[in-house]
Design a protein around this motif. Structure first.
Motif, short mmCIF file in Angstrom:
data_model
loop_
_atom_site.label_atom_id
_atom_site.label_comp_id
_atom_site.label_asym_id
_atom_site.label_seq_id
_atom_site.Cartn_x
_atom_site.Cartn_y
_atom_site.Cartn_z
N ASP A 296 0.84 -1.19 0.00
CA ASP A 296 0.00 0.00 0.00
C ASP A 296 0.88 1.24 0.00
O ASP A 296 1.98 1.24 0.57
CB ASP A 296 -0.90 0.03 1.23
N LEU A 297 0.38 2.32 -0.62
CA LEU A 297 1.13 3.57 -0.71
C LEU A 297 0.24 4.72 -0.27
O LEU A 297 -0.87 4.88 -0.79
CB LEU A 297 1.59 3.79 -2.16
N PRO B 153 -9.15 5.16 -8.45
CA PRO B 153 -8.72 5.23 -7.06
C PRO B 153 -8.51 6.64 -6.52
O PRO B 153 -8.67 6.88 -5.34
CB PRO B 153 -7.39 4.46 -7.06
N VAL B 154 -8.17 7.59 -7.42
CA VAL B 154 -7.92 8.97 -7.00
C VAL B 154 -8.48 9.92 -8.06
O VAL B 154 -7.83 10.15 -9.09
CB VAL B 154 -6.40 9.24 -6.82
N PRO B 155 -9.69 10.44 -7.85
CA PRO B 155 -10.25 11.37 -8.83
C PRO B 155 -9.31 12.55 -9.06
O PRO B 155 -8.75 13.11 -8.12
CB PRO B 155 -11.56 11.83 -8.17
N GLY B 156 -9.09 12.89 -10.33
CA GLY B 156 -8.25 14.01 -10.70
C GLY B 156 -6.77 13.68 -10.83
O GLY B 156 -5.99 14.52 -11.26
N PHE B 157 -6.38 12.45 -10.51
CA PHE B 157 -4.96 12.07 -10.54
C PHE B 157 -4.45 12.06 -11.97
O PHE B 157 -4.96 11.35 -12.82
CB PHE B 157 -4.77 10.69 -9.92
N GLY B 158 -3.44 12.88 -12.24
CA GLY B 158 -2.83 12.92 -13.56
C GLY B 158 -3.68 13.58 -14.62
O GLY B 158 -3.31 13.59 -15.79
N LYS C 15 0.35 17.35 -1.99
CA LYS C 15 -0.61 18.12 -1.19
C LYS C 15 -2.05 17.96 -1.65
O LYS C 15 -2.96 17.93 -0.83
CB LYS C 15 -0.22 19.59 -1.15
N ARG C 16 -2.27 17.82 -2.94
CA ARG C 16 -3.65 17.67 -3.44
C ARG C 16 -4.27 16.34 -3.04
O ARG C 16 -5.48 16.25 -2.80
CB ARG C 16 -3.66 17.82 -4.96
N PHE C 17 -3.45 15.30 -2.95
CA PHE C 17 -3.96 13.96 -2.66
C PHE C 17 -3.45 13.40 -1.33
O PHE C 17 -3.59 12.21 -1.06
CB PHE C 17 -3.56 13.00 -3.79
N ALA C 18 -2.84 14.25 -0.52
CA ALA C 18 -2.21 13.81 0.73
C ALA C 18 -3.15 12.95 1.58
O ALA C 18 -4.30 13.30 1.79
CB ALA C 18 -1.73 15.01 1.54
N GLY C 19 -2.61 11.81 2.01
CA GLY C 19 -3.36 10.91 2.86
C GLY C 19 -4.14 9.85 2.12
O GLY C 19 -4.60 8.88 2.72
N HIS D 34 2.18 13.83 -11.07
CA HIS D 34 1.50 13.04 -10.04
C HIS D 34 2.03 11.61 -10.00
O HIS D 34 2.28 11.05 -8.94
CB HIS D 34 -0.02 13.00 -10.28
N VAL D 35 2.20 10.99 -11.17
CA VAL D 35 2.59 9.59 -11.25
C VAL D 35 3.99 9.34 -10.65
O VAL D 35 4.31 8.22 -10.26
CB VAL D 35 2.48 9.05 -12.69
#
Length: 152
Positions: free
Chosen positions: A32-33, A117-122, A38-42, A79-80
């Motif tokens: 797990d990662l 898994p992460v809306p807006g990622f990349g 800052k936008r996706f922290a946590g 992001h990636v």
């Protein structure tokens, strides 16, 4: 010409096209990662396989971008990078699509049960895609041989 490199090694990295286009990274997370950006922290990405759709239009094209993503030691920029430079994740395969479009590629992986898994990622510069990162579910076989690239 669209091409799937099933294995990433020095030989396949030398064969990547030095032209503009799009690509899909197949990334394996060994554990797990927890994201730190800052936008996706946590946000926690579960161990598993992910597809990341990106574009490369600068100097060196697809070859330069994919080679960078495959390096573990790099200054984070996209992001990636958080998935590919932490020692937990690594690029295991790549689909390259000269003159392709990352959003059209991403759409080809949309299924009723696609996990974002992460809306807006990349996809912060994209108005149409929920994310450029997709989690592969167990039993889901992304058939890269049927991808034509959706060129511009």
């Amino acid at each position: 010409m669209t091409r799937f490199f099933q294995e990433i090694n020095d030989e396949t990295l030398r064969q990547l096209p030095k032209v503009a286009g799009a690509y899909v990274l197949v990334i394996e997370l060994a554990t797990d990662l927890t994201l730190q950006n800052k936008r996706f922290a946590g946000t926690i990405l579960a161990k598993g396989t992910y597809l990341y759709c990106g574009s490369a239009n600068g100097p060196g094209g697809i070859a330069a971008r994919v080679k960078r993503h495959c390096k573990q030691d790099k200054k984070p920029h996209w992001h990636v990078d958080e998935l590919t430079s932490n020692g937990v994740g690594r690029v295991v395969s790549v689909l390259v699509v000269p003159d392709g479009n990352e959003c059209e590629l991403r759409a080809k992986f949309q299924e009723p049960n696609t996990v974002v898994p992460v809306p807006g990622f990349g996809s912060s510069d994209c108005a149409d895609c929920p994310s450029h990162l997709v989690q592969m579910r167990i039993g889901w076989d992304a058939d890269f041989s049927k991808i034509d690239g959706g060129g511009n």
